[in-house]
Design a protein around this motif. Structure first.
Motif, mmCIF file in Angstrom:
data_model
loop_
_atom_site.group_PDB
_atom_site.id
_atom_site.type_symbol
_atom_site.label_atom_id
_atom_site.label_comp_id
_atom_site.label_asym_id
_atom_site.label_seq_id
_atom_site.Cartn_x
_atom_site.Cartn_y
_atom_site.Cartn_z
ATOM 1 N N ALA A 105 -17.634 -10.296 56.243
ATOM 2 C CA ALA A 105 -18.159 -11.092 55.120
ATOM 3 C C ALA A 105 -19.407 -11.861 55.527
ATOM 4 O O ALA A 105 -19.570 -12.245 56.691
ATOM 5 C CB ALA A 105 -17.103 -12.069 54.630
ATOM 6 N N GLY A 106 -20.263 -12.093 54.558
ATOM 7 C CA GLY A 106 -21.444 -12.897 54.802
ATOM 8 C C GLY A 106 -21.066 -14.361 54.769
ATOM 9 O O GLY A 106 -21.227 -15.030 53.757
ATOM 10 N N TYR A 128 -27.974 -9.956 56.944
ATOM 11 C CA TYR A 128 -27.334 -8.646 57.009
ATOM 12 C C TYR A 128 -28.257 -7.606 57.632
ATOM 13 O O TYR A 128 -29.471 -7.650 57.412
ATOM 14 C CB TYR A 128 -26.961 -8.167 55.607
ATOM 15 C CG TYR A 128 -26.079 -9.131 54.859
ATOM 16 C CD1 TYR A 128 -24.755 -9.330 55.255
ATOM 17 C CD2 TYR A 128 -26.568 -9.856 53.767
ATOM 18 C CE1 TYR A 128 -23.942 -10.233 54.578
ATOM 19 C CE2 TYR A 128 -25.761 -10.747 53.087
ATOM 20 C CZ TYR A 128 -24.451 -10.937 53.493
ATOM 21 O OH TYR A 128 -23.657 -11.825 52.820
ATOM 22 N N SER A 159 -12.656 -6.063 45.687
ATOM 23 C CA SER A 159 -13.860 -6.431 46.447
ATOM 24 C C SER A 159 -13.710 -6.011 47.908
ATOM 25 O O SER A 159 -12.866 -6.555 48.635
ATOM 26 C CB SER A 159 -14.090 -7.941 46.360
ATOM 27 O OG SER A 159 -15.051 -8.316 47.329
ATOM 28 N N ARG A 168 -22.820 -2.074 56.469
ATOM 29 C CA ARG A 168 -23.407 -3.422 56.501
ATOM 30 C C ARG A 168 -22.781 -4.238 57.615
ATOM 31 O O ARG A 168 -21.560 -4.239 57.783
ATOM 32 C CB ARG A 168 -23.174 -4.152 55.162
ATOM 33 C CG ARG A 168 -23.998 -5.445 55.068
ATOM 34 C CD ARG A 168 -23.589 -6.321 53.890
ATOM 35 N NE ARG A 168 -22.356 -7.043 54.171
ATOM 36 C CZ ARG A 168 -21.839 -7.982 53.356
ATOM 37 N NH1 ARG A 168 -22.435 -8.272 52.218
ATOM 38 N NH2 ARG A 168 -20.713 -8.594 53.688
ATOM 39 N N LYS A 204 -24.283 -20.238 51.271
ATOM 40 C CA LYS A 204 -24.985 -19.592 52.384
ATOM 41 C C LYS A 204 -25.969 -20.546 53.061
ATOM 42 O O LYS A 204 -26.116 -20.542 54.271
ATOM 43 C CB LYS A 204 -25.731 -18.354 51.889
ATOM 44 C CG LYS A 204 -24.940 -17.456 50.957
ATOM 45 C CD LYS A 204 -23.775 -16.751 51.611
ATOM 46 C CE LYS A 204 -23.113 -15.809 50.601
ATOM 47 N NZ LYS A 204 -21.950 -15.116 51.119
ATOM 48 N N TYR A 214 -29.664 -16.309 48.655
ATOM 49 C CA TYR A 214 -30.219 -16.271 50.020
ATOM 50 C C TYR A 214 -31.657 -16.768 50.088
ATOM 51 O O TYR A 214 -32.367 -16.492 51.061
ATOM 52 C CB TYR A 214 -30.149 -14.829 50.567
ATOM 53 C CG TYR A 214 -28.731 -14.327 50.676
ATOM 54 C CD1 TYR A 214 -27.919 -14.691 51.745
ATOM 55 C CD2 TYR A 214 -28.172 -13.533 49.671
ATOM 56 C CE1 TYR A 214 -26.599 -14.272 51.825
ATOM 57 C CE2 TYR A 214 -26.849 -13.105 49.742
ATOM 58 C CZ TYR A 214 -26.085 -13.479 50.819
ATOM 59 O OH TYR A 214 -24.768 -13.065 50.894
ATOM 60 N N THR A 240 -15.762 -6.408 50.418
ATOM 61 C CA THR A 240 -16.151 -7.435 51.397
ATOM 62 C C THR A 240 -14.964 -8.356 51.691
ATOM 63 O O THR A 240 -14.705 -8.702 52.840
ATOM 64 C CB THR A 240 -17.329 -8.271 50.859
ATOM 65 O OG1 THR A 240 -17.070 -8.619 49.502
ATOM 66 C CG2 THR A 240 -18.636 -7.522 50.948
ATOM 67 N N LEU A 241 -14.243 -8.711 50.619
ATOM 68 C CA LEU A 241 -13.108 -9.619 50.820
ATOM 69 C C LEU A 241 -11.948 -8.917 51.518
ATOM 70 O O LEU A 241 -11.271 -9.508 52.356
ATOM 71 C CB LEU A 241 -12.654 -10.203 49.474
ATOM 72 C CG LEU A 241 -13.683 -11.072 48.727
ATOM 73 C CD1 LEU A 241 -13.054 -11.737 47.513
ATOM 74 C CD2 LEU A 241 -14.293 -12.139 49.633
ATOM 75 N N LYS A 251 -20.558 -16.752 42.628
ATOM 76 C CA LYS A 251 -19.845 -15.635 42.012
ATOM 77 C C LYS A 251 -19.472 -15.939 40.564
ATOM 78 O O LYS A 251 -19.665 -15.124 39.667
ATOM 79 C CB LYS A 251 -18.591 -15.378 42.845
ATOM 80 C CG LYS A 251 -17.974 -14.012 42.673
ATOM 81 C CD LYS A 251 -16.823 -13.854 43.664
ATOM 82 C CE LYS A 251 -17.072 -12.738 44.632
ATOM 83 N NZ LYS A 251 -16.008 -12.530 45.614
ATOM 84 N N ASN A 256 -28.601 -8.894 49.346
ATOM 85 C CA ASN A 256 -27.332 -8.555 49.967
ATOM 86 C C ASN A 256 -26.989 -7.186 49.379
ATOM 87 O O ASN A 256 -26.869 -7.096 48.158
ATOM 88 C CB ASN A 256 -26.263 -9.587 49.570
ATOM 89 C CG ASN A 256 -24.877 -9.234 50.073
ATOM 90 O OD1 ASN A 256 -24.708 -8.275 50.797
ATOM 91 N ND2 ASN A 256 -23.894 -10.027 49.657
ATOM 92 N N TRP A 276 -24.918 -5.826 45.660
ATOM 93 C CA TRP A 276 -23.733 -6.590 46.083
ATOM 94 C C TRP A 276 -22.517 -6.057 45.323
ATOM 95 O O TRP A 276 -22.592 -5.786 44.109
ATOM 96 C CB TRP A 276 -23.935 -8.087 45.804
ATOM 97 C CG TRP A 276 -22.727 -8.914 46.128
ATOM 98 C CD1 TRP A 276 -22.015 -8.906 47.298
ATOM 99 C CD2 TRP A 276 -22.074 -9.844 45.261
ATOM 100 N NE1 TRP A 276 -20.973 -9.792 47.212
ATOM 101 C CE2 TRP A 276 -20.988 -10.373 45.971
ATOM 102 C CE3 TRP A 276 -22.310 -10.280 43.960
ATOM 103 C CZ2 TRP A 276 -20.126 -11.309 45.422
ATOM 104 C CZ3 TRP A 276 -21.465 -11.220 43.419
ATOM 105 C CH2 TRP A 276 -20.384 -11.735 44.140
ATOM 106 N N VAL A 277 -21.412 -5.902 46.046
ATOM 107 C CA VAL A 277 -20.221 -5.212 45.533
ATOM 108 C C VAL A 277 -19.771 -5.631 44.139
ATOM 109 O O VAL A 277 -19.265 -4.811 43.377
ATOM 110 C CB VAL A 277 -18.995 -5.400 46.468
ATOM 111 C CG1 VAL A 277 -19.131 -4.571 47.698
ATOM 112 C CG2 VAL A 277 -18.769 -6.851 46.836
HETATM 113 N N1 GLU Z 1 -20.964 -12.578 49.277
HETATM 114 C C1 GLU Z 1 -20.403 -12.452 50.573
HETATM 115 C C2 GLU Z 1 -20.497 -11.032 51.089
HETATM 116 O O1 GLU Z 1 -21.109 -10.200 50.478
HETATM 117 C C3 GLU Z 1 -18.977 -12.987 50.599
HETATM 118 C C4 GLU Z 1 -17.899 -12.066 50.135
HETATM 119 C C5 GLU Z 1 -18.011 -11.758 48.679
HETATM 120 O O2 GLU Z 1 -17.759 -12.636 47.890
HETATM 121 O O3 GLU Z 1 -18.379 -10.623 48.375
HETATM 122 O O4 GLU Z 1 -19.985 -10.765 52.130
#
Ligand code: GLU
Length: 397
Positions: A46-47, A332, A22, A372, A246, A214, A24-25, A109, A183, A133-134
């Motif tokens: 990260a969001g 975002y 991931s 992003r 969120k 969201y 984002t992480l 998730k 996202n 989203w990833v």
């Molecule tokens: N969903 C948030 C993001 O896209 C948190 C990180 C993740 O779990 O992807 O940044």
């Protein structure tokens, strides 16, 4: 001290080899590690809302701890929380659910992952509009399905059209992943657009995974319509995946939910019963307080997001080489970096290494010509980060 690293002769499962980590992480962890080393990083990775979880939610979880809510609970969640979620979905979204239709999950998730495992068979196709989203495509692959990515353009506000979906459908198509507010783009489908997409799913006998995490983060009068509320037929084939992270600044609590037909909820509960069991019991009591009390805290956070959004959007669009559409929801920005001639990964790496600004490469979301930025961070960081980004752009253009 480092541990054993080689794992002699270990052959990992093919399902893991096909999946990327991931992004984002990874970037969030890198930015946090740099900060821990004392480096002044402006992180838009990260969001994750920068606010503390509202006090009444924290107090409810503390009281639950004191009352000994520290044991295993039902895998599907505390009955009172399942009921509170069902009532919220009726009240806010016009979806007729009871507690039996709800599974409480470890964050939004896990609700998506459980759904994929419960529904996808090897070779099933899952339609995913890009930018996405990833984790969606990777979860589909982990469930041994095939992600079918539908590209969109900034000219169409990054929205997929009903016609595009229709054309992508094959006899193997099982599921459509639908995420609004989006996202990573922040775009919000209008109620009419949602109804048109619901109609395609109904006509073509598709299931819909509706990621609504969201839904409360909307600006300038944008409206959210839950796709299951588009028609009785759409309701029959929709599953809501969402959570508390969120809306209530509860990212670390890991409380989310899946809402859908009872057989699916039972199947997903079975999976959860063999993987993580119940969500942290006292965290669920915090979530109950979030839904059962005043929503003023949400409005307060929203007002702050709105101010940051205005600032960041103006700043990005005033910079050389960037173009950023106006997002109506989420937190975002998704500007195009096409004019810089760099891949999104190179752009983000150089920006982080040279100017200590953390952003996420668009490639992770299926759009390599964008990056992003999350503006769920304080205005001072945003101001400093925008100055650094501008300096970086002047240096490369
Ligand atoms: N969903 C948030 C993001 O896209 C948190 C990180 C993740 O779990 O992807 O940044």
């Amino acid at each position: 001290m480092n541990g054993q690293v080689f794992g002699v002769g270990m052959k990992l499962a093919a399902r893991v080899e096909s999946v990327s980590p991931s992004m984002t992480l990874i970037i969030d962890a890198k930015a946090k590690a740099m900060k821990a080393e004392g480096i002044d990083v402006c992180s838009f990775s990260a969001g994750e809302p920068d606010f503390n979880t509202p006090k009444h939610i924290v107090e409810a979880a503390k009281a639950a701890l004191e009352q000994g809510k520290t044991r295993y609970g039902p895998a599907a969640g505390e009955p009172r929380l399942r009921e509170a979620i069902a009532q919220k979905l009726q009240r806010d979204n016009g979806l007729c659910y009871g507690a039996d239709n709800i599974l409480v999950t470890n964050g939004g998730k896990q609700s998506i992952f459980n759904l994929m495992l419960a529904m996808i068979e090897p070779g099933d196709e899952v339609i995913i509009p890009a930018p996405f989203w990833v984790s969606y495509p990777e979860m589909v692959k982990l469930a041994e399905g095939t992600p079918v990515i539908l590209p969109t353009t900034v000219e169409n506000q990054f929205k997929v059209s009903p016609e595009q979906i229709r054309q992508a459908i094959t006899p193997k198509t099982k599921l459509l992943v639908f995420n609004t507010p989006s996202n990573p783009t922040g775009m919000v489908y209008t109620p009419d657009e949602v109804r048109a997409i619901a109609q395609v799913a109904v006509e073509s006998d598709l299931w819909i995974l509706s990621d609504e995490i969201y839904e409360k983060i909307l600006y300038d009068g944008a409206q959210h319509l839950s796709i299951g509320a588009a028609s009785p037929e759409a309701y029959e084939r929709s599953v809501v995946c969402s959570g508390f992270a969120k809306t209530y600044a509860m990212t670390g609590w890991r409380v989310g939910f899946l809402a859908g037909p009872v057989p699916l909820v039972k199947a997903a509960t079975k999976i959860q019963g063999h993987s993580t069991s119940n969500v942290c019991t006292f965290a669920q009591y915090g979530a109950i307080a979030a839904y059962e009390n005043s929503q003023d805290c949400v409005q307060e956070m929203l007002a702050a997001f709105a101010e940051r959004r205005r600032y960041m959007l103006d700043a990005l669009n005033a910079m050389p080489g960037l173009e950023c559409p106006k997002p109506d929801g989420a937190f975002y920005m998704f500007p195009s970096i096409a004019k810089t001639g760099r891949s999104s990964l190179d752009f983000c790496s150089e920006l982080l290494d040279q100017h200590q600004v953390a952003t996420v490469p668009g490639a992770a979301f299926g759009a390599d010509d964008c990056i992003r930025l999350s503006y769920a961070t304080d205005l001072d960081t945003i101001k400093r980060g925008m100055e650094r980004l501008e300096k970086f752009l002047h240096g490369i253009l």
